[in-house]
Each structure stands twice: as structure tokens, then as C-alpha cells.
Design a protein around this motif. Structure first.
Motif, PDB file in Angstrom:
ATOM      1  N   LEU A   9       0.838  -1.203   0.000  1.00 45.26           N
ATOM      2  CA  LEU A   9       0.000   0.000   0.000  1.00 45.26           C
ATOM      3  C   LEU A   9       0.870   1.249   0.000  1.00 45.26           C
ATOM      4  CD1 LEU A   9      -2.766   1.395   0.284  1.00 45.26           C
ATOM      5  CD2 LEU A   9      -2.480   1.217   2.764  1.00 45.26           C
ATOM      6  N   GLU A  10       1.898   1.252   0.825  1.00 45.59           N
ATOM      7  CA  GLU A  10       2.769   2.428   0.919  1.00 45.59           C
ATOM      8  C   GLU A  10       3.405   2.742  -0.424  1.00 45.59           C
ATOM      9  OE1 GLU A  10       4.102   5.624   2.994  1.00 45.59           O
ATOM     10  OE2 GLU A  10       2.860   4.023   3.828  1.00 45.59           O
ATOM     11  N   SER A  11       3.881   1.717  -1.124  1.00 43.11           N
ATOM     12  CA  SER A  11       4.545   1.951  -2.408  1.00 43.11           C
ATOM     13  C   SER A  11       3.572   2.490  -3.453  1.00 43.11           C
ATOM     14  CB  SER A  11       5.206   0.670  -2.907  1.00 43.11           C
ATOM     15  OG  SER A  11       4.228  -0.310  -3.239  1.00 43.11           O
ATOM     16  N   LEU A  12       2.286   2.108  -3.348  1.00 43.68           N
ATOM     17  CA  LEU A  12       1.293   2.572  -4.319  1.00 43.68           C
ATOM     18  C   LEU A  12       0.822   3.996  -4.011  1.00 43.68           C
ATOM     19  CD1 LEU A  12      -0.835  -0.688  -4.714  1.00 43.68           C
ATOM     20  CD2 LEU A  12       0.672   0.318  -6.434  1.00 43.68           C
ATOM     21  N   ALA A  22      -4.748   1.180 -15.084  1.00 43.72           N
ATOM     22  CA  ALA A  22      -5.270  -0.129 -14.702  1.00 43.72           C
ATOM     23  C   ALA A  22      -4.251  -0.902 -13.874  1.00 43.72           C
ATOM     24  CB  ALA A  22      -5.656  -0.942 -15.941  1.00 43.72           C
ATOM     25  N   LEU A  23      -4.686  -1.396 -12.708  1.00 46.37           N
ATOM     26  CA  LEU A  23      -3.876  -2.264 -11.856  1.00 46.37           C
ATOM     27  C   LEU A  23      -4.519  -3.642 -11.801  1.00 46.37           C
ATOM     28  CD1 LEU A  23      -3.271   0.079  -8.759  1.00 46.37           C
ATOM     29  CD2 LEU A  23      -1.697  -0.326 -10.658  1.00 46.37           C
ATOM     30  N   LEU A  24      -3.687  -4.662 -11.745  1.00 44.59           N
ATOM     31  CA  LEU A  24      -4.161  -6.030 -11.553  1.00 44.59           C
ATOM     32  C   LEU A  24      -3.563  -6.542 -10.244  1.00 44.59           C
ATOM     33  CD1 LEU A  24      -5.552  -8.651 -12.348  1.00 44.59           C
ATOM     34  CD2 LEU A  24      -3.583  -9.183 -13.816  1.00 44.59           C
ATOM     35  N   VAL A  25      -4.368  -6.517  -9.181  1.00 38.28           N
ATOM     36  CA  VAL A  25      -3.930  -6.973  -7.868  1.00 38.28           C
ATOM     37  C   VAL A  25      -4.217  -8.469  -7.798  1.00 38.28           C
ATOM     38  CG1 VAL A  25      -4.178  -6.660  -5.379  1.00 38.28           C
ATOM     39  CG2 VAL A  25      -4.523  -4.709  -6.919  1.00 38.28           C
ATOM     40  N   HIS A  26      -3.183  -9.287  -7.727  1.00 40.89           N
ATOM     41  CA  HIS A  26      -3.396 -10.735  -7.831  1.00 40.89           C
ATOM     42  C   HIS A  26      -2.592 -11.489  -6.789  1.00 40.89           C
ATOM     43  CE1 HIS A  26       0.527 -11.771  -9.700  1.00 40.89           C
ATOM     44  NE2 HIS A  26       0.454 -10.550 -10.198  1.00 40.89           N
ATOM     45  N   GLY A  27      -3.069 -12.672  -6.471  1.00 41.19           N
ATOM     46  CA  GLY A  27      -2.405 -13.536  -5.502  1.00 41.19           C
ATOM     47  C   GLY A  27      -3.361 -14.632  -5.079  1.00 41.19           C
ATOM     48  N   ALA A  28      -2.925 -15.478  -4.161  1.00 43.60           N
ATOM     49  CA  ALA A  28      -3.753 -16.582  -3.687  1.00 43.60           C
ATOM     50  C   ALA A  28      -4.997 -16.044  -2.980  1.00 43.60           C
ATOM     51  CB  ALA A  28      -2.949 -17.465  -2.740  1.00 43.60           C
ATOM     52  N   ARG A  29      -6.038 -16.844  -2.963  1.00 37.09           N
ATOM     53  CA  ARG A  29      -7.253 -16.481  -2.233  1.00 37.09           C
ATOM     54  C   ARG A  29      -6.939 -16.393  -0.738  1.00 37.09           C
ATOM     55  NH1 ARG A  29     -12.513 -17.137  -3.986  1.00 37.09           N
ATOM     56  NH2 ARG A  29     -11.756 -18.410  -5.734  1.00 37.09           N
ATOM     57  N   GLY A  30      -7.418 -15.339  -0.084  1.00 37.70           N
ATOM     58  CA  GLY A  30      -7.271 -15.239   1.363  1.00 37.70           C
ATOM     59  C   GLY A  30      -6.035 -14.514   1.851  1.00 37.70           C
ATOM     60  N   VAL A  31      -5.374 -13.713   0.982  1.00 31.19           N
ATOM     61  CA  VAL A  31      -4.186 -12.976   1.420  1.00 31.19           C
ATOM     62  C   VAL A  31      -4.447 -11.479   1.561  1.00 31.19           C
ATOM     63  CG1 VAL A  31      -2.537 -14.657   0.518  1.00 31.19           C
ATOM     64  CG2 VAL A  31      -3.308 -12.792  -0.966  1.00 31.19           C
ATOM     65  N   GLY A  32      -5.713 -11.056   1.438  1.00 32.04           N
ATOM     66  CA  GLY A  32      -6.043  -9.655   1.678  1.00 32.04           C
ATOM     67  C   GLY A  32      -5.982  -8.755   0.459  1.00 32.04           C
ATOM     68  N   LEU A  34      -8.370  -7.915  -1.727  1.00 30.64           N
ATOM     69  CA  LEU A  34      -9.513  -7.016  -1.857  1.00 30.64           C
ATOM     70  C   LEU A  34      -9.389  -5.841  -0.899  1.00 30.64           C
ATOM     71  CD1 LEU A  34     -12.223  -6.310  -3.103  1.00 30.64           C
ATOM     72  CD2 LEU A  34     -13.318  -7.835  -1.436  1.00 30.64           C
ATOM     73  N   ALA A  35      -9.005  -6.102   0.343  1.00 27.82           N
ATOM     74  CA  ALA A  35      -8.835  -5.015   1.309  1.00 27.82           C
ATOM     75  C   ALA A  35      -7.756  -4.037   0.835  1.00 27.82           C
ATOM     76  CB  ALA A  35      -8.477  -5.582   2.678  1.00 27.82           C
ATOM     77  N   LEU A  36      -6.684  -4.557   0.247  1.00 29.71           N
ATOM     78  CA  LEU A  36      -5.625  -3.700  -0.293  1.00 29.71           C
ATOM     79  C   LEU A  36      -6.159  -2.843  -1.438  1.00 29.71           C
ATOM     80  CD1 LEU A  36      -2.653  -2.819  -0.639  1.00 29.71           C
ATOM     81  CD2 LEU A  36      -2.330  -4.851  -2.082  1.00 29.71           C
ATOM     82  N   ALA A  37      -6.897  -3.467  -2.359  1.00 29.33           N
ATOM     83  CA  ALA A  37      -7.450  -2.732  -3.495  1.00 29.33           C
ATOM     84  C   ALA A  37      -8.429  -1.659  -3.033  1.00 29.33           C
ATOM     85  CB  ALA A  37      -8.143  -3.701  -4.454  1.00 29.33           C
ATOM     86  N   GLU A  38      -9.233  -1.960  -2.038  1.00 28.98           N
ATOM     87  CA  GLU A  38     -10.186  -0.981  -1.518  1.00 28.98           C
ATOM     88  C   GLU A  38      -9.460   0.199  -0.887  1.00 28.98           C
ATOM     89  OE1 GLU A  38     -12.339  -3.568   1.041  1.00 28.98           O
ATOM     90  OE2 GLU A  38     -13.979  -3.880  -0.402  1.00 28.98           O
ATOM     91  N   ARG A  39      -8.367  -0.087  -0.199  1.00 29.62           N
ATOM     92  CA  ARG A  39      -7.591   0.997   0.436  1.00 29.62           C
ATOM     93  C   ARG A  39      -6.943   1.892  -0.618  1.00 29.62           C
ATOM     94  NH1 ARG A  39      -7.984   3.405   5.308  1.00 29.62           N
ATOM     95  NH2 ARG A  39      -5.970   3.802   6.298  1.00 29.62           N
ATOM     96  N   GLY A 151     -10.724   9.545 -20.041  1.00 28.89           N
ATOM     97  CA  GLY A 151      -9.839  10.405 -19.260  1.00 28.89           C
ATOM     98  C   GLY A 151     -10.224  10.397 -17.788  1.00 28.89           C
ATOM     99  N   GLY A 152      -9.243  10.238 -16.918  1.00 36.89           N
ATOM    100  CA  GLY A 152      -9.495  10.256 -15.485  1.00 36.89           C
ATOM    101  C   GLY A 152     -10.056   8.973 -14.928  1.00 36.89           C
ATOM    102  N   ALA A 153     -10.161   7.925 -15.753  1.00 39.02           N
ATOM    103  CA  ALA A 153     -10.712   6.653 -15.275  1.00 39.02           C
ATOM    104  C   ALA A 153      -9.593   5.759 -14.750  1.00 39.02           C
ATOM    105  CB  ALA A 153     -11.452   5.932 -16.391  1.00 39.02           C
ATOM    106  N   MET A 154      -9.881   5.014 -13.692  1.00 35.57           N
ATOM    107  CA  MET A 154      -8.908   4.114 -13.075  1.00 35.57           C
ATOM    108  C   MET A 154      -9.573   2.767 -12.843  1.00 35.57           C
ATOM    109  SD  MET A 154      -5.862   3.926 -11.516  1.00 35.57           S
ATOM    110  CE  MET A 154      -5.057   2.734 -10.449  1.00 35.57           C
ATOM    111  N   PHE A 155      -8.963   1.698 -13.367  1.00 32.54           N
ATOM    112  CA  PHE A 155      -9.461   0.341 -13.164  1.00 32.54           C
ATOM    113  C   PHE A 155      -8.571  -0.368 -12.143  1.00 32.54           C
ATOM    114  CE2 PHE A 155     -10.707   1.506 -17.451  1.00 32.54           C
ATOM    115  CZ  PHE A 155     -11.983   0.984 -17.592  1.00 32.54           C
ATOM    116  N   ILE A 156      -9.192  -1.031 -11.176  1.00 33.77           N
ATOM    117  CA  ILE A 156      -8.462  -1.900 -10.249  1.00 33.77           C
ATOM    118  C   ILE A 156      -9.104  -3.277 -10.338  1.00 33.77           C
ATOM    119  CG2 ILE A 156      -7.679  -2.298  -7.894  1.00 33.77           C
ATOM    120  CD1 ILE A 156      -8.013   0.652  -7.325  1.00 33.77           C
ATOM    121  N   LEU A 157      -8.385  -4.221 -10.924  1.00 36.34           N
ATOM    122  CA  LEU A 157      -8.871  -5.587 -11.051  1.00 36.34           C
ATOM    123  C   LEU A 157      -8.242  -6.426  -9.941  1.00 36.34           C
ATOM    124  CD1 LEU A 157      -9.401  -4.319 -13.878  1.00 36.34           C
ATOM    125  CD2 LEU A 157      -8.918  -6.557 -14.854  1.00 36.34           C
ATOM    126  N   VAL A 158      -9.058  -7.225  -9.269  1.00 39.07           N
ATOM    127  CA  VAL A 158      -8.577  -8.119  -8.215  1.00 39.07           C
ATOM    128  C   VAL A 158      -8.805  -9.549  -8.690  1.00 39.07           C
ATOM    129  CG1 VAL A 158      -8.801  -8.791  -5.801  1.00 39.07           C
ATOM    130  CG2 VAL A 158      -9.191  -6.415  -6.463  1.00 39.07           C
TER     131      VAL A 158
END
Length: 315
Positions: A9-12, A22-32, A34-39, A151-158
Motif C-alpha cells: 500500500l505504501e509503495s502505491l 489499470a492495476l491487476l492486484v493478484h495472488g492466492a485467495r485469502g491474502v487480503g 480485496l482489502a488492499l485494493a479498496e484501500r 480520461g481520469g478513469a482508473m481500473f483496479i482488477l482483483v
């Protein structure tokens, strides 16, 4: 937000002004993830001068209330919370079961939202979760937005399984991998959450702490299906949810037995005896992975469970 993802989160948030569309936040199920993407989404919409979301500005208050006009969340109907309303009012009639897919109509509504000017003069943010649950038409519709973003749109895919996304979607996103935390960090967090026997559940969850917490909350159900998988109980599941849980137990039991037969440390902490042919257990584990996917679809749970148990290799 979970402590093991704080550095990501700090680096982002330190680069909010130069984040890609567009960001693709990916990893195993249950590592948080969605909470990171929401933050991250809240940080983008925060109206304070700092990099981290302040939690007190109008943008943060709207975001916390789920009413921010420049934020949209797209997910399958089955994951959506029930609408708030009068407890005494009759429940609205539901047509069939909630969809497990993200439909093209949802992505089209998202395009309409993103092509309208920002209400607060900042970016508009769309969070898609889990992105691999888009059906083919929805994925192609989202791809158009990623190729020519407004313009001004941001996609965050989890995504739990980024390989399940179109390669063209992955190529238009900047990947943000989220790893499993160190075991001692995860166990300390589980203990702080009041989880009993955290080592057992973390092992069963393959090192994913949020998944471990969920398994712990359903310990009696999982122990029941583990007894069935080991032949100590003859009960059969009556629901798709129980059928999927049994398939998961069988898959993990098979993998632990295969690892034990190879003389390797077992992964899921099921303490399975090193008996039988390793290759046979691996084949069975692969079949149970296929059955876990099929368990979501309408079928006779008891008959399908009997079929799965009948495929189990001899010890």
C-alpha cells in the motif's frame, strides 16, 4: 487493511499521481487482496493533501458509507450484500439463484459511469472483483475500456487466478502481486483475531490467513467432511456448498498423501499416512480439482459425492 500488505500500500499511495489507468492486484485467495485494493481506491478518492486516505474528508466519508459518486464496484450477484430495507417488508421475489459470473450488463453500466465527468473533480475508480469471474462477453467489453480508457478513469482488477483472464486484459494492466505473509506473521494475526489452533488452520489454508480464519469459523463442517474423506463417516452432502467442501478436503488429503509417498513434508497439515502410489494420489487430486469447479453447478450432490469417493485410490 492487513499488516502484511502495508508495504505494498505504501509503495502505491506514494505514487498516486503517476499510477497507470489499470492495476491487476493478484495472488492466492485469502491474502487480503480485496482489502488492499479498496484501500488504494480510497486513497485515490481522498480529498486531503496527504498520500494516505485521511478517513475524515468528505471523499473518505462517502467512500466508507459506500456512496461515493466516483466509485463503482463490480462483482457477481452472489457476492453482493443484501440490500438494506425494512425488516418487516416482504422480501423481493428472486428469479433463480444469484449469478456466480460478472455479466456484460454490469460492465456496460460501468462504461456508462466512467464516461461521465467526475462529480468531485478527481479520478473515477472502478474495482472489479474477482476479475476472472467475468463471462466471455463481459471480459471483451471490459477490454475495450482498458484499450481506450476514458480520461481520469482508473481500473483496479482483483484476481485469485490471473491466468483465467484474457491475455490482452493482463497486458493492459500493471501487475501488483500479493504474496502469502510469513507463517509467524500470519499466526500472530490469527491469534490476535481470537482464532483457536491457528497453526492447523493456516496449514489447511495453504498459508493464506484470511482463508484460515474462515476455515476456523466452519471447523465442525470441515471436520465432518474430513471424516467422510477418511472413510470414518458415511454421511453424504445435501448441498452444493457441502459438496464443494468435500471435494476440497479430498483434494488436499490426496496431495498430502502424495507428498508423504514421495518422502516430502505434507502441505496441508492433515497428517496423512504415506501409503499408496504417489502418482495415483496426484491423479486423484487433479480430478478433485475438476470436481470442485463442477460442484458449483446444479446437480445431485449425494450422487456426485458418491462418485468422488468411489474414485479414491486404494491405500
Amino acid at each position: 487493511m492487513h499488516p502484511w500488505n502495508a508495504s505494498i500500500l505504501e509503495s502505491l499511495v506514494q505514487r498516486l499521481d503517476v499510477l497507470p489507468h489499470a492495476l491487476l492486484v493478484h495472488g492466492a485467495r485469502g491474502v487480503g487482496k480485496l482489502a488492499l485494493a479498496e484501500r488504494v481506491a480510497q486513497a485515490i478518492l481522498c480529498e486531503s493533501s496527504g498520500s494516505r486516505p485521511c478517513g475524515s474528508c468528505e471523499g473518505c466519508r462517502w467512500y466508507s458509507a459506500g456512496t461515493h459518486p466516483d466509485f463503482r464496484r463490480v462483482e457477481p450477484e452472489a457476492l453482493m450484500p443484501a440490500p438494506a430495507g425494512d425488516e418487516d417488508a416482504p422480501a423481493p421475489e428472486r428469479k433463480g439463484k444469484p449469478s456466480l459470473e460478472i455479466k456484460i450488463s454490469q460492465v456496460r453500466e460501468l462504461a456508462d459511469f466512467l464516461n461521465v465527468g467526475s462529480h468531485r473533480g478527481r479520478r473515477r475508480v472502478a474495482l472489479v472483483h474477482p476479475a476472472e469471474d467475468m463471462n466471455a462477453n463481459a471480459a471483451n467489453a471490459l477490454l475495450k475500456g482498458l484499450e481506450e480508457p476514458p480520461g481520469g478513469a482508473m481500473f483496479i482488477l482483483v484476481s485469485h487466478r490471473p491466468a483465467g483472464l484474457l491475455a490482452t486484459i493482463r497486458s493492459r494492466c500493471v501487475a501488483v502481486p500479493v504474496a502469502r505473509p510469513p507463517a509467524n506473521t500470519a499466526i500472530a494475526w490469527l491469534r490476535s483475531e481470537g482464532i483457536r489452533d491457528p497453526e492447523r488452520w493456516l496449514a489447511y489454508a495453504g498459508g493464506a490467513p484470511l482463508l484460515a480464519a474462515d476455515y476456523s469459523a466452519h471447523a465442525a463442517v470441515l471436520d465432518r467432511w474430513l471424516g467422510v474423506a477418511r472413510g470414518r463417516d458415511t454421511a453424504l452432502p445435501d448441498t452444493r456448498e457441502d459438496l464443494e467442501a468435500l471435494a476440497e478436503v479430498l483434494q488436499k488429503l490426496a496431495l498430502d498423501r502424495a507428498l508423504g509417498a514421495f518422502g516430502l513434508a505434507q502441505k496441508y497439515g492433515l497428517s496423512e499416512p504415506a501409503s499408496g502410489e504417489a502418482q495415483a494420489w496426484l491423479r486423484f487430486a487433479r480430478r478433485m480439482g475438476e470436481h470442485r469447479a463442477l460442484a458449483r453447478h446444479p446437480l445431485n450432490p449425494r450422487l456426485f459425492a458418491a462418485q468422488m469417493l468411489g474414485e479414491k485410490p486404494e491405500n
